[in-house]
Design a protein around this motif. Structure first.
Motif, PDB file in Angstrom:
ATOM      1  N   VAL A   1       0.843  -1.193   0.000  1.00 30.04           N
ATOM      2  CA  VAL A   1       0.000   0.000   0.000  1.00 30.04           C
ATOM      3  C   VAL A   1       0.880   1.245   0.000  1.00 30.04           C
ATOM      4  O   VAL A   1       1.697   1.433   0.894  1.00 30.04           O
ATOM      5  N   VAL A   2       0.727   2.072  -1.014  1.00 33.87           N
ATOM      6  CA  VAL A   2       1.462   3.331  -1.083  1.00 33.87           C
ATOM      7  C   VAL A   2       0.710   4.384  -0.291  1.00 33.87           C
ATOM      8  O   VAL A   2      -0.499   4.555  -0.477  1.00 33.87           O
ATOM      9  N   PRO A   3       1.354   5.096   0.628  1.00 38.52           N
ATOM     10  CA  PRO A   3       0.658   6.094   1.448  1.00 38.52           C
ATOM     11  C   PRO A   3      -0.047   7.149   0.602  1.00 38.52           C
ATOM     12  O   PRO A   3       0.406   7.484  -0.497  1.00 38.52           O
ATOM     13  N   LEU A   4      -1.137   7.669   1.132  1.00 45.48           N
ATOM     14  CA  LEU A   4      -1.928   8.671   0.420  1.00 45.48           C
ATOM     15  C   LEU A   4      -1.106   9.916   0.126  1.00 45.48           C
ATOM     16  O   LEU A   4      -1.236  10.512  -0.945  1.00 45.48           O
TER      17      LEU A   4
ATOM     18  N   LEU B   1       0.910   9.264  -2.969  1.00 50.83           N
ATOM     19  CA  LEU B   1       0.072   9.258  -4.167  1.00 50.83           C
ATOM     20  C   LEU B   1      -0.327  10.671  -4.570  1.00 50.83           C
ATOM     21  O   LEU B   1      -0.345  11.014  -5.756  1.00 50.83           O
ATOM     22  N   ALA B   2      -0.656  11.494  -3.567  1.00 47.31           N
ATOM     23  CA  ALA B   2      -1.057  12.873  -3.851  1.00 47.31           C
ATOM     24  C   ALA B   2       0.094  13.659  -4.485  1.00 47.31           C
ATOM     25  O   ALA B   2      -0.092  14.394  -5.463  1.00 47.31           O
ATOM     26  N   LEU B   3       1.299  13.483  -3.937  1.00 46.81           N
ATOM     27  CA  LEU B   3       2.444  14.206  -4.466  1.00 46.81           C
ATOM     28  C   LEU B   3       2.790  13.735  -5.875  1.00 46.81           C
ATOM     29  O   LEU B   3       3.161  14.542  -6.740  1.00 46.81           O
TER      30      LEU B   3
ATOM     31  N   PHE C   1       8.718  10.632  -3.398  1.00 50.93           N
ATOM     32  CA  PHE C   1       8.741  11.769  -2.490  1.00 50.93           C
ATOM     33  C   PHE C   1       8.881  11.372  -1.019  1.00 50.93           C
ATOM     34  O   PHE C   1       9.702  11.929  -0.301  1.00 50.93           O
ATOM     35  N   THR C   2       8.074  10.426  -0.552  1.00 49.30           N
ATOM     36  CA  THR C   2       8.069  10.088   0.877  1.00 49.30           C
ATOM     37  C   THR C   2       8.249   8.602   1.134  1.00 49.30           C
ATOM     38  O   THR C   2       8.298   8.188   2.283  1.00 49.30           O
ATOM     39  N   ILE C   3       8.320   7.787   0.097  1.00 52.53           N
ATOM     40  CA  ILE C   3       8.460   6.356   0.293  1.00 52.53           C
ATOM     41  C   ILE C   3       9.363   5.777  -0.780  1.00 52.53           C
ATOM     42  O   ILE C   3       9.276   6.157  -1.948  1.00 52.53           O
ATOM     43  N   ILE C   4      10.262   4.889  -0.364  1.00 56.61           N
ATOM     44  CA  ILE C   4      11.171   4.239  -1.301  1.00 56.61           C
ATOM     45  C   ILE C   4      11.335   2.782  -0.889  1.00 56.61           C
ATOM     46  O   ILE C   4      11.105   2.412   0.261  1.00 56.61           O
TER      47      ILE C   4
ATOM     48  N   ALA D   1      19.659   0.306  -5.302  1.00 55.20           N
ATOM     49  CA  ALA D   1      18.599   0.682  -6.231  1.00 55.20           C
ATOM     50  C   ALA D   1      17.399   1.133  -5.417  1.00 55.20           C
ATOM     51  O   ALA D   1      17.056   0.503  -4.419  1.00 55.20           O
ATOM     52  N   TYR D   2      16.796   2.231  -5.817  1.00 56.73           N
ATOM     53  CA  TYR D   2      15.626   2.747  -5.119  1.00 56.73           C
ATOM     54  C   TYR D   2      14.412   2.586  -6.018  1.00 56.73           C
ATOM     55  O   TYR D   2      14.366   3.144  -7.118  1.00 56.73           O
ATOM     56  N   CYS D   3      13.432   1.808  -5.563  1.00 58.62           N
ATOM     57  CA  CYS D   3      12.243   1.534  -6.360  1.00 58.62           C
ATOM     58  C   CYS D   3      11.010   2.175  -5.729  1.00 58.62           C
ATOM     59  O   CYS D   3      10.982   2.455  -4.533  1.00 58.62           O
ATOM     60  N   CYS D   4       9.982   2.374  -6.550  1.00 56.83           N
ATOM     61  CA  CYS D   4       8.783   3.088  -6.097  1.00 56.83           C
ATOM     62  C   CYS D   4       7.716   2.148  -5.555  1.00 56.83           C
ATOM     63  O   CYS D   4       6.725   2.601  -4.987  1.00 56.83           O
TER      64      CYS D   4
END
Length: 369
Positions: A273-276, A279-281, A326-329, A354-357
């Motif tokens: 789950v990607v934080p809201l 997603l907004a950013l 922006f806030t999660i990696i 490696a940084y993934c989304c």
């Protein structure tokens, strides 16, 4: 010595020399002969290496208005007058090995400047106005006492070489990733513990040197195919176990890889789950960069400057799908010993990261792919 100096300046005036060499003259003061009458209006290059100058005259630009290069290496200059900003044609300024503690904001008025060398001084900071030098190609601030670099440095859009070795830098501004012409970045012997996620994403950046940053344990995998100097990095950490880096929980639990403080949430493999907020950013970022006219729908509600800055300079982009983050990696380790660089950098325990989304991108990302 005084007679020889007088004759050199007299001949320069008489024959309208464009170059004047006053190196090794044991000068304590700027020669007054250079500033008499109309000065040397035709002089373009002035070399005054290894003297004992402590300052420059306020009317330098008035008397030497056509200076293109000013070479003041190895003096005792403590302060640069604000009038330095009046040298409108100056392209190269060398103040290496002096005693500068401050750099005046007027340095930003040298709009023709292409090369600025400030190594071997006592600078603790650089003025934000240095970002106004849009023609600047070379900046050397090595061997100072800098604890940070100006965020506005990314406005130096022509910058090709940035050298900041032997300072006290703990981080690199992520805005530097937007310097599209930057070819070489050297930050050896500092106090770095992480690098911006996007560093190396630009094809132009080919040389990266971060040797002897003992707390630096991870390099963005965008640097994988670049020329990298990282010997002596990660030495303050424990040597990686053979299975470490296979799971994110182990890697992050041991805090083996430093992450930017702005990252509020670090994804785990079981978190789908990607934080809201994230997603907004990401949505605002797409609007801001691909359909800016739609942002007009937000008015009269104005976005705060801090949010606009974040939208312009995200923390990084997914190494697999280029999605801005922006806030999660989701970080994934590739120990250096598993790469071709292992035989080159023996004095290091650094890893590529490696940084993934998303957890999906994380599972499918392959550094060798």
């Amino acid at each position: 010595m005084a007679t020889e100096l007088h004759e050199s300046i007299f001949m320069a005036k008489q024959e309208r020399h464009k170059n004047l060499f006053l190196n090794y003259r044991n000068l304590n003061h700027f020669p007054i002969e250079l500033l008499k009458d109309e000065g040397l209006q035709f002089l373009e290059r002035l070399y005054m290496k290894r003297n004992s100058l402590t300052t420059l005259p306020d009317n330098l630009a008035q008397k030497l208005p056509n200076l293109i290069e000013l070479y003041l290496h190895s003096n005792n200059i403590v302060i640069i007058p604000e009038a330095i900003g009046n040298l409108a044609r100056l392209q190269s300024l060398d103040l290496s090995n002096n005693a500068l503690q401050l750099l005046c904001p007027e340095i930003g008025r040298l709009r023709s400047l292409r090369h600025l060398r400030l190594s071997g001084n006592q600078l603790k900071s650089l003025p934000p106005e240095i970002g106004d030098l849009q023609d600047l190609e070379t900046l050397d601030v090595s061997m100072n006492q800098l604890v940070s670099l100006p965020d506005r440095l990314h406005r130096c859009v022509s910058l090709q070489t940035l050298t900041a070795d032997h300072n006290r830098l703990c981080h690199v501004p992520r805005q530097l990733c937007w310097l599209r012409r930057l070819n070489q970045l050297s930050m050896a012997t500092n106090r770095l513990n992480f690098l911006p996620l996007d560093l190396g994403r630009s094809r132009e950046l080919q040389f990266m040197f971060v040797d002897n940053n003992v707390d630096l344990k991870g390099l963005p995998s965008y640097l994988y195919n670049k020329v990298i100097g990282c010997s002596g990095c990660g030495l303050s950490s424990q040597v990686l176990d053979s299975g470490l880096g296979e799971t994110l929980g182990e890697a992050l639990g041991e805090a083996l890889v430093g992450l930017p403080v702005e990252v509020k949430v670090v994804g785990s493999e079981t978190d789908g789950v990607v934080p809201l907020e994230e997603l907004a950013l990401r949505t605002l970022h797409r609007l801001y960069h691909h359909r800016p006219t739609e942002l007009n729908l937000l008015h009269p509600i104005a976005l705060p400057k801090s949010l606009l800055d974040l939208l312009q300079f995200p923390l990084g982009h997914c190494h697999r799908c280029s999605q801005p983050m922006f806030t999660i990696i989701y970080p994934k380790l590739f120990p250096l010993r598993d790469t071709a660089l292992a035989g080159v950098h023996r004095r290091t325990t650094v890893s590529f990261v490696a940084y993934c989304c998303s957890s999906h991108c994380l599972r499918t990302f392959d550094l060798n792919g």
